[in-house]
Write a protein that holds these residues in place. Structure first.
Motif, PDB file in Angstrom:
ATOM      1  N   GLY A 245     -61.985  38.766  -2.673  1.00 23.44           N
ATOM      2  CA  GLY A 245     -61.877  39.663  -2.728  1.00 23.44           C
ATOM      3  C   GLY A 245     -61.032  40.154  -3.414  1.00 23.44           C
ATOM      4  N   GLY A 246     -60.095  39.332  -4.083  1.00 21.10           N
ATOM      5  CA  GLY A 246     -58.632  40.005  -5.054  1.00 21.10           C
ATOM      6  C   GLY A 246     -59.455  39.375  -6.563  1.00 21.10           C
ATOM      7  N   ILE A 247     -60.024  38.558  -6.775  1.00 17.22           N
ATOM      8  CA  ILE A 247     -61.343  38.353  -7.855  1.00 17.22           C
ATOM      9  C   ILE A 247     -62.354  39.896  -8.276  1.00 17.22           C
ATOM     10  CG2 ILE A 247     -63.089  37.454  -8.895  1.00 17.22           C
ATOM     11  CD1 ILE A 247     -62.516  34.877  -7.463  1.00 17.22           C
ATOM     12  N   ALA A 248     -62.695  40.232  -6.823  1.00 18.35           N
ATOM     13  CA  ALA A 248     -63.342  42.320  -7.281  1.00 18.35           C
ATOM     14  C   ALA A 248     -62.911  43.000  -7.510  1.00 18.35           C
ATOM     15  CB  ALA A 248     -64.297  42.105  -5.862  1.00 18.35           C
ATOM     16  N   ASP A 249     -61.110  43.056  -6.696  1.00 12.55           N
ATOM     17  CA  ASP A 249     -60.475  43.939  -7.077  1.00 12.55           C
ATOM     18  C   ASP A 249     -59.596  43.806  -8.844  1.00 12.55           C
ATOM     19  OD1 ASP A 249     -60.374  44.506  -4.714  1.00 12.55           O
ATOM     20  OD2 ASP A 249     -58.444  43.731  -3.805  1.00 12.55           O
ATOM     21  N   CYS A 250     -59.698  42.861  -9.299  1.00 10.66           N
ATOM     22  CA  CYS A 250     -59.296  42.232 -10.444  1.00 10.66           C
ATOM     23  C   CYS A 250     -60.920  43.104 -10.958  1.00 10.66           C
ATOM     24  CB  CYS A 250     -58.997  40.990 -10.758  1.00 10.66           C
ATOM     25  SG  CYS A 250     -58.111  40.963 -11.888  1.00 10.66           S
ATOM     26  N   ALA A 251     -61.691  43.014 -11.510  1.00  8.09           N
ATOM     27  CA  ALA A 251     -62.383  43.110 -11.696  1.00  8.09           C
ATOM     28  C   ALA A 251     -63.455  44.341 -12.206  1.00  8.09           C
ATOM     29  CB  ALA A 251     -63.906  42.352 -11.749  1.00  8.09           C
ATOM     30  N   ALA A 252     -62.506  44.720 -11.016  1.00 15.04           N
ATOM     31  CA  ALA A 252     -62.526  46.416 -10.772  1.00 15.04           C
ATOM     32  C   ALA A 252     -61.416  47.284 -12.017  1.00 15.04           C
ATOM     33  CB  ALA A 252     -62.133  46.586  -9.203  1.00 15.04           C
ATOM     34  N   ALA A 253     -60.268  46.171 -11.101  1.00 17.48           N
ATOM     35  CA  ALA A 253     -59.104  46.961 -12.123  1.00 17.48           C
ATOM     36  C   ALA A 253     -59.493  46.849 -13.645  1.00 17.48           C
ATOM     37  CB  ALA A 253     -57.908  46.424 -11.816  1.00 17.48           C
ATOM     38  N   VAL A 254     -59.898  45.855 -14.132  1.00 12.73           N
ATOM     39  CA  VAL A 254     -60.060  45.885 -15.709  1.00 12.73           C
ATOM     40  C   VAL A 254     -60.797  46.463 -16.064  1.00 12.73           C
ATOM     41  CG1 VAL A 254     -59.051  43.013 -15.566  1.00 12.73           C
ATOM     42  CG2 VAL A 254     -61.341  43.978 -15.664  1.00 12.73           C
ATOM     43  N   ARG A 255     -61.974  47.339 -15.020  1.00 11.76           N
ATOM     44  CA  ARG A 255     -62.890  48.253 -15.452  1.00 11.76           C
ATOM     45  C   ARG A 255     -62.768  49.597 -15.575  1.00 11.76           C
ATOM     46  NH1 ARG A 255     -64.907  43.148 -14.837  1.00 11.76           N
ATOM     47  NH2 ARG A 255     -67.363  42.707 -15.556  1.00 11.76           N
ATOM     48  N   SER A 256     -61.603  49.677 -14.480  1.00 11.89           N
ATOM     49  CA  SER A 256     -61.118  51.457 -14.484  1.00 11.89           C
ATOM     50  C   SER A 256     -59.812  52.013 -15.110  1.00 11.89           C
ATOM     51  CB  SER A 256     -61.537  51.390 -12.853  1.00 11.89           C
ATOM     52  OG  SER A 256     -60.300  50.644 -12.544  1.00 11.89           O
ATOM     53  N   GLN A 257     -58.601  50.550 -15.275  1.00 15.29           N
ATOM     54  CA  GLN A 257     -57.296  50.578 -15.384  1.00 15.29           C
ATOM     55  C   GLN A 257     -56.845  50.676 -16.615  1.00 15.29           C
ATOM     56  OE1 GLN A 257     -55.273  48.601 -12.806  1.00 15.29           O
ATOM     57  NE2 GLN A 257     -55.905  49.641 -11.031  1.00 15.29           N
ATOM     58  N   ARG A 258     -56.380  51.582 -17.227  1.00 14.77           N
ATOM     59  CA  ARG A 258     -55.475  51.366 -18.347  1.00 14.77           C
ATOM     60  C   ARG A 258     -55.043  50.088 -18.752  1.00 14.77           C
ATOM     61  NH1 ARG A 258     -50.622  54.472 -19.599  1.00 14.77           N
ATOM     62  NH2 ARG A 258     -50.731  53.420 -21.618  1.00 14.77           N
ATOM     63  N   GLY A 259     -54.448  48.941 -19.685  1.00 11.02           N
ATOM     64  CA  GLY A 259     -53.964  47.283 -19.815  1.00 11.02           C
ATOM     65  C   GLY A 259     -54.005  47.353 -21.206  1.00 11.02           C
ATOM     66  N   PHE A 260     -53.700  45.562 -21.022  1.00 11.30           N
ATOM     67  CA  PHE A 260     -53.727  45.212 -22.385  1.00 11.30           C
ATOM     68  C   PHE A 260     -54.554  43.807 -22.725  1.00 11.30           C
ATOM     69  CE2 PHE A 260     -49.730  47.704 -22.019  1.00 11.30           C
ATOM     70  CZ  PHE A 260     -50.034  48.609 -24.147  1.00 11.30           C
ATOM     71  N   VAL A 261     -54.332  43.317 -23.788  1.00 12.52           N
ATOM     72  CA  VAL A 261     -55.319  42.077 -23.666  1.00 12.52           C
ATOM     73  C   VAL A 261     -55.036  41.186 -24.620  1.00 12.52           C
ATOM     74  CG1 VAL A 261     -57.601  42.674 -22.845  1.00 12.52           C
ATOM     75  CG2 VAL A 261     -57.422  42.769 -25.000  1.00 12.52           C
ATOM     76  N   ALA A 262     -54.410  39.969 -24.716  1.00  6.93           N
ATOM     77  CA  ALA A 262     -54.234  39.444 -25.771  1.00  6.93           C
ATOM     78  C   ALA A 262     -55.780  37.999 -26.377  1.00  6.93           C
ATOM     79  CB  ALA A 262     -53.766  38.333 -25.026  1.00  6.93           C
ATOM     80  N   LEU A 263     -55.723  38.618 -27.248  1.00  7.44           N
ATOM     81  CA  LEU A 263     -57.081  38.212 -28.321  1.00  7.44           C
ATOM     82  C   LEU A 263     -57.349  36.828 -29.037  1.00  7.44           C
ATOM     83  CD1 LEU A 263     -58.520  41.770 -29.163  1.00  7.44           C
ATOM     84  CD2 LEU A 263     -59.328  40.165 -27.206  1.00  7.44           C
ATOM     85  N   ALA A 264     -57.365  35.717 -29.099  1.00  6.96           N
ATOM     86  CA  ALA A 264     -57.697  34.550 -29.576  1.00  6.96           C
ATOM     87  C   ALA A 264     -57.864  34.982 -31.332  1.00  6.96           C
ATOM     88  CB  ALA A 264     -58.253  33.226 -28.705  1.00  6.96           C
TER      89      ALA A 264
ATOM     90  N   PHE B 147     -51.807  34.822 -31.491  1.00  7.88           N
ATOM     91  CA  PHE B 147     -52.627  36.239 -30.411  1.00  7.88           C
ATOM     92  C   PHE B 147     -52.900  37.336 -30.997  1.00  7.88           C
ATOM     93  CE2 PHE B 147     -52.119  32.567 -27.668  1.00  7.88           C
ATOM     94  CZ  PHE B 147     -53.172  32.508 -27.326  1.00  7.88           C
ATOM     95  N   ARG B 148     -53.278  38.412 -31.053  1.00  3.69           N
ATOM     96  CA  ARG B 148     -53.275  39.914 -31.241  1.00  3.69           C
ATOM     97  C   ARG B 148     -53.279  40.567 -29.934  1.00  3.69           C
ATOM     98  NH1 ARG B 148     -57.226  43.557 -32.268  1.00  3.69           N
ATOM     99  NH2 ARG B 148     -58.515  42.394 -31.672  1.00  3.69           N
ATOM    100  N   VAL B 149     -52.150  41.571 -29.615  1.00  2.00           N
ATOM    101  CA  VAL B 149     -52.670  42.305 -28.662  1.00  2.00           C
ATOM    102  C   VAL B 149     -52.819  43.234 -28.767  1.00  2.00           C
ATOM    103  CG1 VAL B 149     -51.099  43.427 -26.466  1.00  2.00           C
ATOM    104  CG2 VAL B 149     -50.607  40.978 -27.159  1.00  2.00           C
ATOM    105  N   ALA B 150     -53.985  43.659 -28.202  1.00  2.00           N
ATOM    106  CA  ALA B 150     -54.868  44.999 -28.026  1.00  2.00           C
ATOM    107  C   ALA B 150     -55.138  45.959 -27.042  1.00  2.00           C
ATOM    108  CB  ALA B 150     -56.260  44.640 -28.551  1.00  2.00           C
ATOM    109  N   GLU B 151     -55.040  47.392 -26.918  1.00  5.46           N
ATOM    110  CA  GLU B 151     -55.644  47.868 -25.542  1.00  5.46           C
ATOM    111  C   GLU B 151     -56.799  47.439 -24.871  1.00  5.46           C
ATOM    112  OE1 GLU B 151     -56.232  52.319 -24.149  1.00  5.46           O
ATOM    113  OE2 GLU B 151     -55.198  52.351 -26.430  1.00  5.46           O
ATOM    114  N   LEU B 152     -56.578  47.127 -23.721  1.00  7.96           N
ATOM    115  CA  LEU B 152     -58.111  46.859 -22.951  1.00  7.96           C
ATOM    116  C   LEU B 152     -58.657  48.022 -22.869  1.00  7.96           C
ATOM    117  CD1 LEU B 152     -58.723  44.960 -20.566  1.00  7.96           C
ATOM    118  CD2 LEU B 152     -57.703  46.374 -19.418  1.00  7.96           C
TER     119      LEU B 152
END
Length: 67
Positions: free
Chosen positions: A30-49, A2-7
């Motif tokens: 509600g948790g799914i909606a909160d998570c969807a909002a977070a990945v669109r508005s917060q900083r983070g990282f992704v593991a890319l295959a 995997f490669r780690v990159a900025e979200l």
């Protein structure tokens, strides 16, 4: 491998797919909606295959200014 990159917003749909693939852990609407909002508005990282798909992710939200 995997490669780690900025979200980025381009990763949002892949992050949604990860959550949807784990209904035993993420079954609350509600948790799914909160998570969807977070990945669109917060900083983070992704593991890319190797094919570029999102294999995992995390978001970061500081608990207080300067944290």
């Amino acid at each position: 491998m995997f490669r780690v990159a900025e979200l980025t917003p381009a990763n949002a749909a892949g992050c949604d797919a990860v959550i949807a693939s784990l209904p035993d852990f993420f079954g609350d609407a509600g948790g799914i909606a909160d998570c969807a909002a977070a990945v669109r508005s917060q900083r983070g990282f992704v593991a890319l295959a190797h094919d570029g798909g999102v294999a995992g992710f995390l978001t970061l939200e500081p608990s207080q200014p300067g944290a």
